[in-house]
Design a protein around this motif. Structure first.
Motif, PDB file in Angstrom:
ATOM      1  N   GLU A 110       0.587 -12.910  -2.725  1.00 26.37           N
ATOM      2  CA  GLU A 110       1.118 -11.725  -2.060  1.00 26.37           C
ATOM      3  C   GLU A 110       2.585 -11.581  -2.478  1.00 26.37           C
ATOM      4  O   GLU A 110       3.408 -12.447  -2.174  1.00 26.37           O
ATOM      5  N   ARG A 158       6.069  -9.142  -2.590  1.00 31.20           N
ATOM      6  CA  ARG A 158       6.771  -8.012  -1.999  1.00 31.20           C
ATOM      7  C   ARG A 158       7.058  -6.986  -3.096  1.00 31.20           C
ATOM      8  O   ARG A 158       7.561  -7.331  -4.163  1.00 31.20           O
ATOM      9  N   GLU A 195      -7.150  -2.521  -3.225  1.00 32.19           N
ATOM     10  CA  GLU A 195      -7.451  -2.744  -1.805  1.00 32.19           C
ATOM     11  C   GLU A 195      -8.930  -3.051  -1.622  1.00 32.19           C
ATOM     12  O   GLU A 195      -9.298  -3.957  -0.866  1.00 32.19           O
ATOM     13  N   LYS A 255     -10.646  -6.616  -0.232  1.00 28.03           N
ATOM     14  CA  LYS A 255     -11.589  -6.641   0.901  1.00 28.03           C
ATOM     15  C   LYS A 255     -12.858  -7.394   0.535  1.00 28.03           C
ATOM     16  O   LYS A 255     -13.392  -8.162   1.340  1.00 28.03           O
ATOM     17  N   ASN A 288      -3.915 -10.328   6.356  1.00 29.66           N
ATOM     18  CA  ASN A 288      -3.665  -8.999   6.905  1.00 29.66           C
ATOM     19  C   ASN A 288      -2.944  -8.194   5.834  1.00 29.66           C
ATOM     20  O   ASN A 288      -1.718  -8.124   5.817  1.00 29.66           O
ATOM     21  N   ALA A 289      -3.722  -7.638   4.935  1.00 35.68           N
ATOM     22  CA  ALA A 289      -3.170  -6.959   3.763  1.00 35.68           C
ATOM     23  C   ALA A 289      -2.403  -5.698   4.149  1.00 35.68           C
ATOM     24  O   ALA A 289      -2.814  -4.950   5.024  1.00 35.68           O
ATOM     25  N   ASP A 290      -1.299  -5.510   3.469  1.00 39.12           N
ATOM     26  CA  ASP A 290      -0.466  -4.322   3.643  1.00 39.12           C
ATOM     27  C   ASP A 290      -0.067  -3.835   2.254  1.00 39.12           C
ATOM     28  O   ASP A 290       0.920  -4.290   1.682  1.00 39.12           O
ATOM     29  N   PHE A 291      -0.862  -2.943   1.700  1.00 38.14           N
ATOM     30  CA  PHE A 291      -0.634  -2.454   0.337  1.00 38.14           C
ATOM     31  C   PHE A 291       0.566  -1.527   0.238  1.00 38.14           C
ATOM     32  O   PHE A 291       0.994  -1.207  -0.863  1.00 38.14           O
ATOM     33  N   ASN A 292       1.122  -1.108   1.359  1.00 41.80           N
ATOM     34  CA  ASN A 292       2.350  -0.320   1.323  1.00 41.80           C
ATOM     35  C   ASN A 292       3.563  -1.205   1.026  1.00 41.80           C
ATOM     36  O   ASN A 292       4.541  -0.756   0.432  1.00 41.80           O
ATOM     37  N   THR A 293       3.483  -2.460   1.444  1.00 43.44           N
ATOM     38  CA  THR A 293       4.599  -3.383   1.308  1.00 43.44           C
ATOM     39  C   THR A 293       4.390  -4.421   0.207  1.00 43.44           C
ATOM     40  O   THR A 293       5.338  -4.859  -0.428  1.00 43.44           O
ATOM     41  N   TYR A 294       3.132  -4.813  -0.021  1.00 52.45           N
ATOM     42  CA  TYR A 294       2.835  -5.932  -0.918  1.00 52.45           C
ATOM     43  C   TYR A 294       1.891  -5.545  -2.055  1.00 52.45           C
ATOM     44  O   TYR A 294       1.123  -4.590  -1.952  1.00 52.45           O
ATOM     45  N   TYR A 332      -1.061  -7.551  -4.459  1.00 48.35           N
ATOM     46  CA  TYR A 332      -1.917  -8.728  -4.391  1.00 48.35           C
ATOM     47  C   TYR A 332      -2.493  -9.035  -5.763  1.00 48.35           C
ATOM     48  O   TYR A 332      -2.913  -8.138  -6.490  1.00 48.35           O
TER      49      TYR A 332
END
Length: 88
Positions: A9, A11, A56, A60, A71-77, A79
């Motif tokens: 992950e 940033r 994304e 999943k 707890n994926a956050d594709f707006n911030t991170y 992968y």
């Protein structure tokens, strides 16, 4: 020597590695689960060594094989699926 596969992950703002999530899955199962993953020319079908950015949807699909919840956050991170040799 053992291969360890992880989801890294990063940033987005500074591309700094924030966390690694261990994935318990074989190369064959990765290709079966991520049937849309396009391998690089120098990678092998029986062992995936290179790093691959995940969408994304791909994250999943591979999440059930993680050793801990993500707890994926594709707006911030960003992968990435990566592989390392464990020399322990």
């Amino acid at each position: 020597m053992q291969l360890i596969r992880v989801i890294e992950e990063f940033r987005k703002e500074d591309e700094c590695l924030v966390k690694e999530y261990i994935v318990n899955i074989s190369a064959e199962k990765i290709l079966e689960t991520l049937d849309d993953l396009v391998l690089y020319d120098d990678d092998y079908h029986d062992e995936i060594y290179d790093s691959y950015f995940l969408s994304e949807d791909q994250l999943k699909r591979i999440s059930p094989f993680l050793t801990e919840e993500i707890n994926a956050d594709f707006n911030t991170y960003i992968y990435q699926l990566s592989c390392y040799e464990d020399n322990k």
